[in-house]
Design a protein around this motif. Structure first.
Motif, PDB file in Angstrom:
ATOM      1  N   UNK A  24      16.828   1.248   4.072  1.00 44.45           N
ATOM      2  CA  UNK A  24      16.922   2.571   3.476  1.00 44.45           C
ATOM      3  C   UNK A  24      15.951   2.814   2.350  1.00 44.45           C
ATOM      4  N   UNK A  25      16.477   3.328   1.246  1.00 39.09           N
ATOM      5  CA  UNK A  25      15.625   3.700   0.114  1.00 39.09           C
ATOM      6  C   UNK A  25      14.937   2.490  -0.504  1.00 39.09           C
ATOM      7  N   UNK A  26      15.542   1.316  -0.388  1.00 36.36           N
ATOM      8  CA  UNK A  26      14.899   0.098  -0.899  1.00 36.36           C
ATOM      9  C   UNK A  26      13.602  -0.180  -0.133  1.00 36.36           C
ATOM     10  N   UNK A  27      13.630   0.040   1.179  1.00 39.36           N
ATOM     11  CA  UNK A  27      12.429  -0.162   2.000  1.00 39.36           C
ATOM     12  C   UNK A  27      11.353   0.854   1.637  1.00 39.36           C
ATOM     13  N   UNK A  28      11.746   2.106   1.459  1.00 39.21           N
ATOM     14  CA  UNK A  28      10.783   3.150   1.094  1.00 39.21           C
ATOM     15  C   UNK A  28      10.179   2.839  -0.276  1.00 39.21           C
ATOM     16  N   UNK A  29      11.004   2.434  -1.233  1.00 37.65           N
ATOM     17  CA  UNK A  29      10.512   2.082  -2.577  1.00 37.65           C
ATOM     18  C   UNK A  29       9.536   0.918  -2.511  1.00 37.65           C
ATOM     19  N   UNK A  30       9.846  -0.081  -1.702  1.00 34.79           N
ATOM     20  CA  UNK A  30       8.975  -1.251  -1.586  1.00 34.79           C
ATOM     21  C   UNK A  30       7.619  -0.846  -1.021  1.00 34.79           C
ATOM     22  N   UNK A  31       7.643   0.019   0.003  1.00 38.12           N
ATOM     23  CA  UNK A  31       6.389   0.496   0.605  1.00 38.12           C
ATOM     24  C   UNK A  31       5.564   1.249  -0.440  1.00 38.12           C
ATOM     25  N   UNK A  32       6.199   2.139  -1.167  1.00 34.80           N
ATOM     26  CA  UNK A  32       5.482   2.918  -2.177  1.00 34.80           C
ATOM     27  C   UNK A  32       4.951   2.034  -3.301  1.00 34.80           C
ATOM     28  N   UNK A  33       5.708   1.025  -3.689  1.00 30.97           N
ATOM     29  CA  UNK A  33       5.251   0.087  -4.719  1.00 30.97           C
ATOM     30  C   UNK A  33       4.071  -0.746  -4.241  1.00 30.97           C
ATOM     31  N   UNK A  34       4.077  -1.103  -2.968  1.00 31.81           N
ATOM     32  CA  UNK A  34       3.042  -1.978  -2.412  1.00 31.81           C
ATOM     33  C   UNK A  34       1.779  -1.225  -2.013  1.00 31.81           C
ATOM     34  N   UNK A  35       1.863   0.080  -1.900  1.00 33.08           N
ATOM     35  CA  UNK A  35       0.743   0.891  -1.414  1.00 33.08           C
ATOM     36  C   UNK A  35      -0.550   0.710  -2.215  1.00 33.08           C
ATOM     37  N   UNK A  36      -0.523   0.749  -3.545  1.00 33.55           N
ATOM     38  CA  UNK A  36      -1.786   0.569  -4.285  1.00 33.55           C
ATOM     39  C   UNK A  36      -2.465  -0.776  -4.008  1.00 33.55           C
ATOM     40  N   UNK A  40      -6.186  -1.218  -2.260  1.00 37.82           N
ATOM     41  CA  UNK A  40      -7.221  -2.042  -2.899  1.00 37.82           C
ATOM     42  C   UNK A  40      -7.709  -3.123  -1.931  1.00 37.82           C
ATOM     43  N   UNK A  41      -6.791  -3.719  -1.200  1.00 38.33           N
ATOM     44  CA  UNK A  41      -7.169  -4.763  -0.242  1.00 38.33           C
ATOM     45  C   UNK A  41      -8.028  -4.190   0.885  1.00 38.33           C
ATOM     46  N   UNK A  42      -7.679  -3.011   1.370  1.00 32.06           N
ATOM     47  CA  UNK A  42      -8.479  -2.370   2.428  1.00 32.06           C
ATOM     48  C   UNK A  42      -9.878  -2.057   1.908  1.00 32.06           C
ATOM     49  N   UNK A  43      -9.968  -1.583   0.670  1.00 25.82           N
ATOM     50  CA  UNK A  43     -11.287  -1.302   0.086  1.00 25.82           C
ATOM     51  C   UNK A  43     -12.120  -2.572  -0.014  1.00 25.82           C
ATOM     52  N   UNK A  44     -11.493  -3.669  -0.449  1.00 26.85           N
ATOM     53  CA  UNK A  44     -12.203  -4.952  -0.527  1.00 26.85           C
ATOM     54  C   UNK A  44     -12.680  -5.401   0.848  1.00 26.85           C
ATOM     55  N   UNK A  45     -11.833  -5.227   1.849  1.00 25.93           N
ATOM     56  CA  UNK A  45     -12.211  -5.626   3.205  1.00 25.93           C
ATOM     57  C   UNK A  45     -13.365  -4.773   3.726  1.00 25.93           C
TER      58      UNK A  45
END
Length: 76
Positions: A24-36, A40-45
């Motif tokens: 639920x909301x914990x999964x959505x929060x984790x995704x939003x927290x991990x997004x930056x 950054x990792x995609x930009x590095x790649x």
């Protein structure tokens, strides 16, 4: 600060797929927290891929020169 938002069920299910062990909301929060970090990792790649492309072009140029040298040696 917490705020309630109305999300479609499919978005929550998708978030749960990408956030192992979270619901639920914990999964959505984790995704939003991990997004930056992910962005950054995609930009590095992308930078690394561009670097590899440049290195590949340089190697192609060296290989071309070596082939020309080998052809000249064969003509001797």
């Amino acid at each position: 600060m917490r705020c309630a938002i109305d999300l479609e069920t499919r978005l929550i299910k998708t978030a749960e797929l990408y956030a192992p062990g979270r619901n639920g909301s914990d999964a959505v929060s984790w995704i939003l927290d991990d997004y930056p970090r992910l962005v950054a990792e995609v930009r590095d790649l992308r930078k690394r891929v561009a670097q590899l492309d440049d290195e590949g072009a340089q190697l192609d140029a060296v290989l071309h020169e070596l082939r020309q040298i080998a052809e000249r040696i064969n003509l001797l």
